[in-house]
Design an enzyme around this catalytic site. Structure first.
Site, short mmCIF file in Angstrom:
data_model
loop_
_atom_site.label_atom_id
_atom_site.label_comp_id
_atom_site.label_asym_id
_atom_site.label_seq_id
_atom_site.Cartn_x
_atom_site.Cartn_y
_atom_site.Cartn_z
N THR A 116 3.10 -47.07 -63.55
CA THR A 116 3.63 -48.32 -64.09
C THR A 116 5.03 -48.06 -64.63
OG1 THR A 116 2.51 -47.85 -66.17
CG2 THR A 116 1.38 -49.35 -64.64
N VAL A 132 6.82 -49.00 -67.97
CA VAL A 132 7.19 -48.60 -69.33
C VAL A 132 6.73 -47.16 -69.58
CG1 VAL A 132 6.95 -49.10 -71.80
CG2 VAL A 132 7.04 -50.99 -70.16
N CYS A 133 5.57 -46.82 -69.04
CA CYS A 133 4.94 -45.52 -69.31
C CYS A 133 5.83 -44.31 -69.04
CB CYS A 133 3.63 -45.38 -68.56
SG CYS A 133 2.49 -46.74 -68.84
N PRO A 134 6.48 -44.23 -67.84
CA PRO A 134 7.24 -43.00 -67.59
C PRO A 134 8.41 -42.82 -68.55
CG PRO A 134 7.46 -44.53 -65.74
CD PRO A 134 6.42 -45.09 -66.66
#
Length: 182
Positions: A54, A56-58
């Site tokens: 996804t 935002v996660c990285p």
């Protein structure tokens, strides 16, 4: 009925989970337990994200990784976690430039048992909210921060709180390491 989020003063749940610790063939996976940090007399910082692959996660994972040395300097075991499998974690790490050189384990809570015990699963899809836990050397939860799925967290704030907790003193509003305690 929704699970209540485990809060301050609670014991961090016992767990033993597979994590991705490397991209080296045959050394990708390792078992991580709730006792590991205690044996080493370390604090535990565990941050959860909803889903691999996804957007935002990285950005968050990369920032935690950039700051991995700051957590190590503070005798804290840093662990990232989601309900994805270790195979999905490994694939994402191989696929994403910012994730290849991770210095901390990506925990796979595939059964969702740990996220469920923590009370951090969303209704419906049952993915983890963006929640960060700090537990002390005895596994007692000393700080919890929960963000909505759309909002990334502030790694500086996690480190600031860890510093404050480790002073074992009263730290006023906006306190930073080096400031006077009360």
């Amino acid at each position: 009925m929704a699970n209540h989020m485990l809060g301050l003063g609670s014991q961090f749940p016992t767990f033993s989970k597979t994590a991705v610790v490397s991209l080296e063939q045959g050394k990708e996976f390792s078992t991580i337990t709730s006792e590991d940090h205690k044996k080493d007399g370390k604090w535990l910082v565990m941050f959860w994200w909803p889903k691999d692959f996804t957007f935002v996660c990285p950005t968050e994972i990369a920032e935690f990784n950039r700051r991995a040395g700051d957590f190590a300097d503070r005798d804290a075991s840093l662990i990232g976690a989601s309900t994805d499998s270790e195979f999905v974690h490994a694939a994402w790490r191989r696929d994403h430039d910012d994730l290849r050189g991770l210095k901390f384990p990506m925990l796979a809570d595939t059964s969702k048992s740990l996220a469920e015990e923590l009370g951090i699963l969303t209704e419906g899809e049952k993915v983890a909210y963006r929640v960060t836990y700090i537990a002390d050397q005895d596994g007692v939860i000393r700080w919890v921060s929960a963000n909505d799925l759309s909002v990334g967290r502030n790694v500086d704030e996690v480190i600031r709180v860890l510093d404050a907790l480790q002073t074992d003193e009263l730290c006023p509003c906006n306190w930073k390491a080096g400031d006077a305690t009360l």
